[in-house]
Design a protein around this motif. Structure first.
Motif, PDB file in Angstrom:
ATOM      1  N   ALA A  11      19.682  39.769  13.955  1.00 15.83           N
ATOM      2  CA  ALA A  11      19.266  38.968  13.050  1.00 15.83           C
ATOM      3  C   ALA A  11      17.607  38.581  12.740  1.00 15.83           C
ATOM      4  CB  ALA A  11      19.548  37.808  12.783  1.00 15.83           C
ATOM      5  N   SER A  12      17.510  39.146  14.964  1.00 16.15           N
ATOM      6  CA  SER A  12      15.772  38.879  14.752  1.00 16.15           C
ATOM      7  C   SER A  12      15.160  39.817  14.591  1.00 16.15           C
ATOM      8  CB  SER A  12      16.272  38.577  16.845  1.00 16.15           C
ATOM      9  OG  SER A  12      14.881  38.043  17.024  1.00 16.15           O
ATOM     10  N   VAL A  13      15.358  40.860  15.465  1.00 18.84           N
ATOM     11  CA  VAL A  13      14.891  42.567  15.347  1.00 18.84           C
ATOM     12  C   VAL A  13      14.826  42.563  13.437  1.00 18.84           C
ATOM     13  CG1 VAL A  13      15.710  43.136  17.529  1.00 18.84           C
ATOM     14  CG2 VAL A  13      16.426  44.165  15.239  1.00 18.84           C
ATOM     15  N   ILE A  14      15.306  42.413  12.764  1.00 18.93           N
ATOM     16  CA  ILE A  14      15.539  42.969  10.878  1.00 18.93           C
ATOM     17  C   ILE A  14      14.234  41.823  10.836  1.00 18.93           C
ATOM     18  CG2 ILE A  14      16.907  43.135   8.796  1.00 18.93           C
ATOM     19  CD1 ILE A  14      18.571  43.837  10.189  1.00 18.93           C
ATOM     20  N   SER A  15      14.713  40.356  11.669  1.00 17.39           N
ATOM     21  CA  SER A  15      13.413  39.816  10.203  1.00 17.39           C
ATOM     22  C   SER A  15      12.539  40.050  10.977  1.00 17.39           C
ATOM     23  CB  SER A  15      14.299  38.366  10.857  1.00 17.39           C
ATOM     24  OG  SER A  15      13.446  37.835  12.262  1.00 17.39           O
ATOM     25  N   GLN A  16      12.239  40.695  11.682  1.00 16.25           N
ATOM     26  CA  GLN A  16      11.047  40.784  12.667  1.00 16.25           C
ATOM     27  C   GLN A  16       9.776  41.622  12.155  1.00 16.25           C
ATOM     28  OE1 GLN A  16      10.036  40.285  16.740  1.00 16.25           O
ATOM     29  NE2 GLN A  16      11.456  39.070  16.851  1.00 16.25           N
ATOM     30  N   ALA A  17      11.171  42.858  11.813  1.00 16.51           N
ATOM     31  CA  ALA A  17      10.500  43.775  10.933  1.00 16.51           C
ATOM     32  C   ALA A  17      10.623  43.517   9.729  1.00 16.51           C
ATOM     33  CB  ALA A  17      11.828  45.016  10.562  1.00 16.51           C
ATOM     34  N   ILE A  18      11.394  42.862   8.972  1.00 14.18           N
ATOM     35  CA  ILE A  18      10.312  42.657   7.819  1.00 14.18           C
ATOM     36  C   ILE A  18       9.429  41.759   7.947  1.00 14.18           C
ATOM     37  CG2 ILE A  18      11.791  40.677   5.355  1.00 14.18           C
ATOM     38  CD1 ILE A  18      14.571  41.386   6.357  1.00 14.18           C
ATOM     39  N   GLY A  19       9.365  40.410   8.214  1.00 13.09           N
ATOM     40  CA  GLY A  19       7.865  39.730   8.637  1.00 13.09           C
ATOM     41  C   GLY A  19       7.014  41.028   8.598  1.00 13.09           C
TER      42      GLY A  19
END
Length: 459
Positions: free
Chosen positions: A77-85
């Motif tokens: 969740a952390s790495v994917i959400s940051q990449a989305i951002g």
């Protein structure tokens, strides 16, 4: 829904409204999982004392596997959400696919190790010749179905990272409902189903989770278009796994602290007799329900913080900290009021023993005062994972459990017996909450001043 819209779910609009919309469904999902665990225990208890004891022996191992899955899910969740951002759509697809591959590889290792060590491991935990056959029946099925337990948890976290908590909650409710329905059919052989005893309880869990695996993968592939079935490049896969495990390993370690601390506290309580343990257990069950909104809010913090941090929306990151901690403190006040007013009738629902009720009621009335501060520890630690600061999150939980809760409970017990022990726990929650608030303020100031670098592996 356009691709652009998919990438801005959590970086626009009201922070308070966004957190509420994400937290609400997760309250229902977490409640469903707790209900499913209670139902599992209830149905197995109808088989007799030995099957129930066998299931009790399996709890630590099941918890460890769940802890690993939660760690991988948090990292995902952390790495994917940051990449989305950051707007890196291809990177999001790559991380999602690689997180599922990592989950499958982890499951293979855990299941193989587990199947090879069932008897020696549970002998070490204290299982005897009477309970061992039931343990083997349950864990053999459970280990073979581990892929359906771990992979959907990682997939659900990937979905939440996109800003969608509705479907993950639906998946959790569906899994719980399927398990509750299948339990009596497979355990007792109702309606023509085979009577499988405790093996049926494990199979019900596996089948329920298997359906959620298909559900979560279909959402990730067909709706979000985030699963790539082509053969991954080794270098790219290794890089993604490194990013995920940078968060996931500390997250898994963090998740183990609470059950370990709880086991030590229960050992202290046990010195005051079985009635004290029973009262403590009643209070813990009530506390687990009181913490559902806090746990739901914590589960939304990683993707919410992650997307905004990745998008460099630092004002929104700061506001998210503020809204989440204030919400935790407000909920804590509500819990304190409700449990102090309704504590006695709640206790009587569980037991008629006066000594058991006294311990449970004391815990609910005293510890409820600090529930809001405990909530602050949970949400701030979750936010640290979203900020790529996993060691800070782990340190925060370690301060609560190792530096405060265990020593203060022991000190309180030495001074005032069981009453002092309970008071020590409440004080530990309060102090850890204050530490969390102070640390959160320091991190917010550092972010706003640009002193927290947005690199992938900055701890």
């Amino acid at each position: 829904m356009t691709e652009k819209k998919k990438n801005i779910r959590l970086i626009e609009g009201s922070v308070a409204s966004g957190l509420t919309k994400m937290t609400g469904p997760m309250v229902i999902g977490i409640f469903a999982i707790i209900a499913f665990n209670l139902a599992d225990t209830y149905f197995v208890a109808q088989l007799g004392t030995l099957p129930l004891a066998a299931m009790s022996f399996t709890f630590p191992i099941v918890t460890i596997v769940a802890t690993v899955a939660l760690g991988l899910g948090t990292g995902t969740a952390s790495v994917i959400s940051q990449a989305i951002g950051r707007g890196e759509r291809e990177k999001v697809r790559q991380l999602t696919t690689h997180s599922l591959i990592l989950a499958v590889f982890t499951v293979f290792c855990l299941a193989l190790l587990g199947l090879l060590t069932i008897e020696p491991l549970f002998r070490l935990l204290g299982a005897d010749d009477q309970t061992m056959p039931y343990i083997v029946q349950y864990m053999t099925v459970w280990y073979l179905g581990t892929v359906f337990v771990v992979v959907p948890m990682v997939g659900n976290n990937a979905i939440r990272a996109t800003g969608d908590s509705f479907f993950p909650a639906i998946i959790m409710v569906f899994a719980a409902a399927a398990n509750i329905i299948l339990d009596p059919l497979l355990i007792f052989g109702w309606w023509g189903f085979p009577k499988m005893g405790i093996r049926g309880a494990a199979l019900a869990t596996v089948i329920g989770r298997a359906s959620t695996l298909l559900f979560s993968l279909s959402i990730l592939h067909w709706r979000e278009k985030l699963v790539d079935f082509s053969l991954p490049k080794v270098k790219s896969l290794f890089s993604s796994c490194k990013e995920i495990l940078f968060i996931g390993l500390p997250a898994a370690a963090t998740n183990t602290l609470n059950p370990v601390g709880q086991a030590i506290i229960i050992a202290l309580v046990a010195t005051y007799g079985p009635q004290a343990v029973a009262g403590f257990g009643v209070a813990n069950r009530v506390e687990s329900f009181a913490l559902i909104p806090i746990l739901a809010l914590s589960s939304t913090m990683v993707p919410f913080i992650g997307q905004n941090f990745g998008a460099k929306k630092l004002d929104r990151v700061k506001e998210t900290f503020q809204v989440a901690t204030r919400s935790s403190l407000f909920w804590g006040l509500c819990c304190a009021a409700l449990l102090n007013y309704y504590g006695k009738p709640i206790c009587h629902l569980f037991t008629a023993d006066e000594h058991v009720s006294r311990v449970a009621l004391l815990y609910m009335r005293v510890v409820s005062i600090s529930v809001g501060f405990l909530g602050c520890t949970h949400v701030v630690a979750a936010a640290f994972f979203g900020l790529n600061r996993p060691m800070a999150a782990t340190a925060l939980k370690a301060i609560r459990v190792i530096a405060l809760q265990i020593p203060l409970a022991y000190l309180g017990a030495s001074l005032r017996g069981i009453d002092g022990l309970i008071g020590g726990i409440a004080l530990a929650f309060l102090l850890s909450g204050l530490v969390s608030l102070l640390w959160a303020r320091l991190i917010q100031n550092a972010i706003c001043l640009g002193h927290v670098p947005q690199k992938k592996f900055s701890a």
